[in-house]
Write an enzyme that holds these catalytic residues in place. Structure first.
Site, PDB file in Angstrom:
ATOM      1  CG  HIS A 172      -1.939  -1.097   1.215  1.00 19.09           C
ATOM      2  ND1 HIS A 172      -2.743  -1.391   0.134  1.00 19.09           N
ATOM      3  CD2 HIS A 172      -2.262  -2.015   2.184  1.00 19.09           C
ATOM      4  CE1 HIS A 172      -3.514  -2.434   0.426  1.00 19.09           C
ATOM      5  NE2 HIS A 172      -3.237  -2.834   1.658  1.00 19.09           N
ATOM      6  CG  ASP A 208      -2.909  -8.382   0.993  1.00 20.90           C
ATOM      7  OD1 ASP A 208      -2.158  -8.620   1.953  1.00 20.90           O
ATOM      8  OD2 ASP A 208      -3.945  -7.677   1.095  1.00 20.90           O
ATOM      9  CG  HIS A 210      -6.956  -5.513   1.790  1.00 23.32           C
ATOM     10  ND1 HIS A 210      -6.315  -6.284   2.744  1.00 23.32           N
ATOM     11  CD2 HIS A 210      -8.217  -5.316   2.233  1.00 23.32           C
ATOM     12  CE1 HIS A 210      -7.164  -6.549   3.732  1.00 23.32           C
ATOM     13  NE2 HIS A 210      -8.327  -5.972   3.456  1.00 23.32           N
ATOM     14  CG  ASP A 298      -4.833  -9.847   3.880  1.00 19.11           C
ATOM     15  OD1 ASP A 298      -4.642 -10.379   2.766  1.00 19.11           O
ATOM     16  OD2 ASP A 298      -4.685  -8.625   4.091  1.00 19.11           O
ATOM     17  CE1 TYR A 337      -1.782  -7.297   9.020  1.00 18.97           C
ATOM     18  CE2 TYR A 337      -3.492  -7.886   7.445  1.00 18.97           C
ATOM     19  CZ  TYR A 337      -2.360  -7.167   7.766  1.00 18.97           C
ATOM     20  OH  TYR A 337      -1.784  -6.338   6.838  1.00 18.97           O
TER      21      TYR A 337
HETATM   22 ZN   LIG Z   1      -4.327  -6.976   2.957  1.00 17.91          ZN
END
Ligand SMILES: [Zn+2]
Length: 360
Positions: A172, A208, A210, A298, A337
């Site tokens: 990110h 991932d 995201h 995740d 996580y």
């Molecule tokens: Zn993520």
């Protein structure tokens, strides 16, 4: 039986970043991007299929080719500047958090000056309030970059797969900004290192949960690094919210070199693996000669940060799909996580990618 040993590149310094809390919707909440993630992963990638390698220090040159020098200067000095300010005594805040973000809505075309106070200047680089900077943040983020660069060195020296246990994660982090628990873009650094090492075209495949808006932004106008991502649909209200849509395909020289595959909430192995396979085929068809995998786990069913429902077998199968490209690859740790399952998901992916027989 394949006895390939995946190098696991890590650094004890990556434990030094301790966010204490994230400021989310104005409230200090317990952070999930914690140092214990490093040990959860390390304890799972053991045994005959893996060998640990400690990261070696690298100069800033590759890092400076993917990030604005102003971001690096700010991040490297921010914690000390904050410590010298009144914030700890005044409000008990020991972490750098901006209270102001000079977005175009504020500046509205006016000429602007750099903010002098760090509690405002931080908003020039931070694009959210949950990605705080503490005393060990720079050292850890920089050590994560060294993990990525050391893994890239191994692959350039003809290792076919190397895993960089990067923490904090990086996808990110944009050319001049940090957010989403990311400070420096480890995957982008690895891709740039592979380019500099002689690969004419490199693909970053991001699995991932995201979309990696930072990596997408760094390479959006470049033809030499493809960026492909499968992720939960930002249009359903998920990070990074404003980018990560299927019609974002690159610009200028990079036209056609970005591919986003957003999935609906609740998507499980079937559609997720179909998207991963599509991105793998795309990288090969486009003539890439090396691969960087942004390995976020995740998307897994137990993870608290996403609504995707990928299983451990799904991660193993994703590894097999990307391993089947035959491209030399650096796998870079991104999110993930849920501490009890995190390490097993990473191990399953690496087993699948390297062709290792899954352990009982
Ligand atoms: Zn993520």
């Amino acid at each position: 039986m394949n006895q390939y040993q995946v190098p696991v590149v890590w650094s004890p310094t990556t434990r030094e970043h301790d966010p204490l809390h994230e400021v989310w919707v104005g409230v200090a909440t317990i952070g999930t991007e914690v140092a214990a993630r490093v040990d959860a992963i390390l304890s799972a990638v053991t045994g005959s299929g893996f060998r640990q390698v400690e990261a070696t220090p690298h100069a800033d040159d590759v890092l400076a080719r993917v990030h604005d020098p102003a971001l690096l200067t700010f991040l490297s000095g921010a914690a000390e500047r904050w410590r010298q300010g009144p914030y700890a005594d005044l409000v008990g805040q020991t972490r750098v958090v901006s209270y102001l973000f000079p977005t175009p809505a504020m500046t509205a075309g006016l000429p602007t000056r750099p903010a002098v106070a760090i509690h405002a200047e931080a908003g020039t680089y931070a694009y959210d309030t949950m990605t705080v900077v503490g005393p060990g943040t720079w050292a850890a983020a920089r050590a994560a970059v060294d993990c990525a660069l050391t893994a890239a060195d191994l692959v350039l020296a003809e290792e076919r797969l190397a895993y960089a246990l990067c923490r904090p994660p990086g996808h990110h982090a944009t050319p001049a900004g940090f957010g989403g628990s990311c400070y420096l873009n480890n995957a982008a650094v690895a891709a740039q290192a592979l380019r500099d090492g002689g690969h004419d075209r490199v693909a970053v495949i991001d699995i991932d949960a995201h979309q990696g808006n930072g990596t997408a932004a760094i390479f959006y106008d470049r033809a030499d690094v493809l960026y492909g991502s499968v992720h939960v649909d930002p249009g359903a209200g998920w990070f990074p919210h404003v980018v990560g849509y299927a019609d974002e395909t690159g610009t200028g020289d990079g036209a056609g070199a970005t591919r986003n595959a957003p999935l609906p909430e609740g998507a499980a192995d079937g559609p997720w693996l179909e998207a991963v396979g599509g991105l793998a085929d795309w990288a090969v068809a486009e003539g890439c000669t090396a691969l960087v995998v942004s390995l976020g786990v995740d998307a897994a069913v137990d993870d608290p940060e996403s609504p995707l429902l990928v299983t451990v077998d799904g991660y193993r199968a994703a590894g097999a799909l990307l391993g089947a490209t035959g491209l030399p690859a650096v796998a870079v740790q991104e999110g993930g996580y849920h501490l009890p399952s995190l390490g097993g998901l990473v191990a399953a992916y690496l087993e699948g990618h390297s062709g290792l027989v899954p352990r009982a």
